[in-house]
Motif scaffolding. Structure first.
Motif, PDB file in Angstrom:
ATOM      1  N   GLY A  44      -8.608  12.386   1.743  1.00 16.96           N
ATOM      2  CA  GLY A  44      -8.799  12.171   0.310  1.00 16.96           C
ATOM      3  C   GLY A  44      -8.286  10.810  -0.140  1.00 16.96           C
ATOM      4  N   GLN A  45      -7.114  10.439   0.364  1.00 17.58           N
ATOM      5  CA  GLN A  45      -6.547   9.133   0.002  1.00 17.58           C
ATOM      6  C   GLN A  45      -7.441   7.998   0.471  1.00 17.58           C
ATOM      7  OE1 GLN A  45      -2.579   9.059   1.579  1.00 17.58           O
ATOM      8  NE2 GLN A  45      -1.740  10.376  -0.013  1.00 17.58           N
ATOM      9  N   LEU A  47     -10.679   8.080   1.040  1.00 20.17           N
ATOM     10  CA  LEU A  47     -11.892   8.062   0.211  1.00 20.17           C
ATOM     11  C   LEU A  47     -11.612   7.379  -1.133  1.00 20.17           C
ATOM     12  CD1 LEU A  47     -13.173  11.674   0.934  1.00 20.17           C
ATOM     13  CD2 LEU A  47     -14.434   9.561   1.441  1.00 20.17           C
ATOM     14  N   GLY A  48     -10.478   7.733  -1.735  1.00 21.29           N
ATOM     15  CA  GLY A  48     -10.102   7.112  -2.999  1.00 21.29           C
ATOM     16  C   GLY A  48      -9.874   5.625  -2.858  1.00 21.29           C
ATOM     17  N   HIS A  67     -14.573   8.942  -5.403  1.00 20.69           N
ATOM     18  CA  HIS A  67     -13.463   9.472  -6.200  1.00 20.69           C
ATOM     19  C   HIS A  67     -13.686  10.950  -6.532  1.00 20.69           C
ATOM     20  CE1 HIS A  67     -11.287   5.782  -6.493  1.00 20.69           C
ATOM     21  NE2 HIS A  67     -12.270   5.135  -7.090  1.00 20.69           N
ATOM     22  N   HIS A  70     -12.586  12.740  -3.496  1.00 17.50           N
ATOM     23  CA  HIS A  70     -11.121  12.721  -3.464  1.00 17.50           C
ATOM     24  C   HIS A  70     -10.571  13.804  -4.384  1.00 17.50           C
ATOM     25  CE1 HIS A  70      -7.141  10.381  -4.322  1.00 17.50           C
ATOM     26  NE2 HIS A  70      -6.961  11.379  -3.488  1.00 17.50           N
ATOM     27  N   THR A  74      -8.187  17.072  -3.390  1.00 17.72           N
ATOM     28  CA  THR A  74      -6.845  17.274  -3.962  1.00 17.72           C
ATOM     29  C   THR A  74      -6.717  18.661  -4.584  1.00 17.72           C
ATOM     30  OG1 THR A  74      -7.472  16.302  -6.112  1.00 17.72           O
ATOM     31  CG2 THR A  74      -6.540  14.811  -4.444  1.00 17.72           C
ATOM     32  N   GLY A  82      -2.235  13.503  -6.181  1.00 13.43           N
ATOM     33  CA  GLY A  82      -3.541  12.967  -5.813  1.00 13.43           C
ATOM     34  C   GLY A  82      -4.606  13.318  -6.832  1.00 13.43           C
ATOM     35  N   ALA A  86      -6.926  10.667  -8.782  1.00 15.17           N
ATOM     36  CA  ALA A  86      -8.392  10.722  -8.684  1.00 15.17           C
ATOM     37  C   ALA A  86      -9.020  10.781 -10.073  1.00 15.17           C
ATOM     38  CB  ALA A  86      -8.814  11.926  -7.846  1.00 15.17           C
TER      39      ALA A  86
END
Length: 266
Positions: A44-45, A47-48, A67, A70, A74, A82, A86
């Motif tokens: 996720g991080q 991707l963000g 986002h 992400h 989260t 997170g 996001a």
């Protein structure tokens, strides 16, 4: 896992310095490692972070689904920090794509999470971005209130980068209001902060802001001095887009003074 986060941290540095291809490469490596070892938080991080690199290049529609992914991750893993980040990044994109009301809704949701988990850094950032929405909607006083709250929050936790960022937004509003002396004093302060924390991009932004104020007051020699200093910093950073924009501004400055042949050199 450690290797992946190392790539992620390196990518953030490249992104801040405007080295977008290098940033993208580092974050994509982080993403690949995170997926390989099934590290959902790291995925996720990453991707963000890729979305942030795209955002900084003005590629908003490409950044949007990253986002959103992400945010989904989260919520799946119950990562409240997170989730707040996001939502904040989605709000920034909605504003850039002409949806200020939608931006304000997600920023408010993000702010509530940040307050709940006592994320003071995130709280200050979100307040600043909410100020952007009100500035976009010409709710100037509300924007100034959010920016001032962001400055106070950043200052209280020693976030000098965030403090300078919010101050520059206040200076921009003061400039639009014709309060040039106030705006110039703020840009002087943000320039000093940038020098102190070795933020060359922020220093260049402050110099550019000062140049705009001097141009508005027909003090062309002072404007040129600040623009040239900003240009040199952009050259040092390898910021080709910023360098091109600044050369255009300097050329227009000379053209305004009737010095067309000098303008052509830029």
């Amino acid at each position: 896992r450690g290797e992946g986060y190392t790539h992620g941290n390196l990518g953030e540095v490249h992104n801040i310095l405007g080295r977008y291809p290098e940033a993208m490469d580092a974050h994509e490596k982080h993403l690949a490692i995170a997926r390989d070892i099934e590290d959902r938080q790291g995925e996720g991080q990453a991707l963000g972070n890729i979305g942030e690199v795209l955002y900084n290049q003005g590629r908003y529609l490409e950044a949007l689904p990253l986002h959103q992914q992400h945010l989904e991750i989260t919520r799946e893993i119950k990562d409240r920090l997170g989730e707040s980040q996001a939502l904040m990044n989605l709000g920034r994109i909605y504003l850039e794509t002409g949806e200020p009301d939608r931006a304000l809704v997600v920023h408010q949701e993000s702010l509530e999470i940040a307050i709940t988990i006592r994320d003071r850094l995130g709280e200050g950032q979100i307040l600043s971005y909410m100020g952007d929405v009100h500035a976009y909607e010409v709710s100037t006083q509300i924007a100034l209130t959010h920016y001032s709250q962001s400055v106070e929050n950043a200052s209280s936790i020693g976030d000098r980068f965030g403090e300078a960022d919010a101050l520059k937004k206040i200076a921009n509003i003061k400039q639009r209001q014709g309060r040039y002396a106030d705006a110039l004093a703020i840009y002087e302060k943000t320039q000093k902060i940038a020098v102190d924390i070795q933020d060359k991009k922020g220093e260049g932004d402050s110099l550019t802001g000062k140049g705009h104020i001097y141009t508005n007051q027909y003090q062309y020699a002072e404007a040129e001095k600040n623009y040239v200093l900003a240009l040199r910093l952009m050259e040092e950073l390898g910021d080709k887009a910023g360098e091109g924009d600044m050369r255009l501004i300097i050329g227009q400055l000379y053209e305004t003074q009737g010095q067309t042949f000098v303008a052509l050199d830029y």
